[in-house]
Design a protein around this motif. Sequence first.
Motif, PDB file in Angstrom:
ATOM      1  N   UNK A 110       0.768  -1.234   0.000  1.00 46.01           N
ATOM      2  CA  UNK A 110       0.000   0.000   0.000  1.00 46.01           C
ATOM      3  C   UNK A 110       0.797   1.281   0.000  1.00 46.01           C
ATOM      4  N   UNK A 111       2.087   1.216   0.283  1.00 48.55           N
ATOM      5  CA  UNK A 111       2.916   2.434   0.254  1.00 48.55           C
ATOM      6  C   UNK A 111       3.561   2.614  -1.117  1.00 48.55           C
ATOM      7  N   UNK A 132       0.624  -0.676  -8.931  1.00 47.01           N
ATOM      8  CA  UNK A 132       0.665   0.606  -8.220  1.00 47.01           C
ATOM      9  C   UNK A 132      -0.215   0.620  -6.962  1.00 47.01           C
ATOM     10  N   UNK A 133       0.193   1.419  -5.970  1.00 47.22           N
ATOM     11  CA  UNK A 133      -0.609   1.544  -4.746  1.00 47.22           C
ATOM     12  C   UNK A 133      -2.017   2.025  -5.075  1.00 47.22           C
ATOM     13  N   UNK A 134      -2.987   1.492  -4.346  1.00 41.53           N
ATOM     14  CA  UNK A 134      -4.381   1.861  -4.547  1.00 41.53           C
ATOM     15  C   UNK A 134      -5.129   0.904  -5.459  1.00 41.53           C
ATOM     16  N   UNK A 160      -3.052  -1.154   1.323  1.00 43.98           N
ATOM     17  CA  UNK A 160      -2.806  -0.463   2.594  1.00 43.98           C
ATOM     18  C   UNK A 160      -3.413  -1.253   3.751  1.00 43.98           C
ATOM     19  N   UNK A 161      -2.600  -1.419   4.807  1.00 41.90           N
ATOM     20  CA  UNK A 161      -3.049  -2.147   5.992  1.00 41.90           C
ATOM     21  C   UNK A 161      -2.733  -3.628   5.958  1.00 41.90           C
ATOM     22  N   UNK A 162      -2.127  -4.119   4.878  1.00 44.33           N
ATOM     23  CA  UNK A 162      -1.761  -5.536   4.800  1.00 44.33           C
ATOM     24  C   UNK A 162      -0.245  -5.658   4.675  1.00 44.33           C
TER      25      UNK A 162
END
Length: 152
Positions: free
Chosen positions: A40-41, A84-86, A101-103
């Motif tokens: 997520x980053x 890509x993130x998101x 994000x969060x994993x």
Amino acid sequence: MTGPLPKSAVEWLVSAAPAPDDCRREWERNPLGVTLLPAGRLWDVLILPGELGYPTLDVLTRVLDRPGPVLADFGDLRTGFFVPPGTATRWLGTGVRGAGRGTWIVVPYPGRATGKVRWLIPPDGRGTLTDPTLLELAMHEAAALRARGAGD
């Protein structure tokens, strides 16, 4: 793929960690050769079942010089494509899991053999990721090829 890789591949991966220098040092000493890194980053990971992941990778490598990093897990049951993130939060594909994000994901040290998780396409250190649209098109092509093969 195995063999020596530029140190930048390791540096790029650990730059996602909350404490990159600590992560790198521990990872280099870890006898299992793996670490947990947050998704997520810098990237998300789309996880396909192995029976679709490998044919999808075959399609991708025919149309791209180099896709982003790709992992395979225990017994090749799953294949993870770095995107890509998101992407994971927007992905709607059935049977595809997303790590965003969060994993956290288990990541092998580039160029070092591990028993459970390995790189099919290691990171290049420049941050190359697979475009999710191309990945989706490759998945459709791979599924169509499998379906045609099943009908033979």
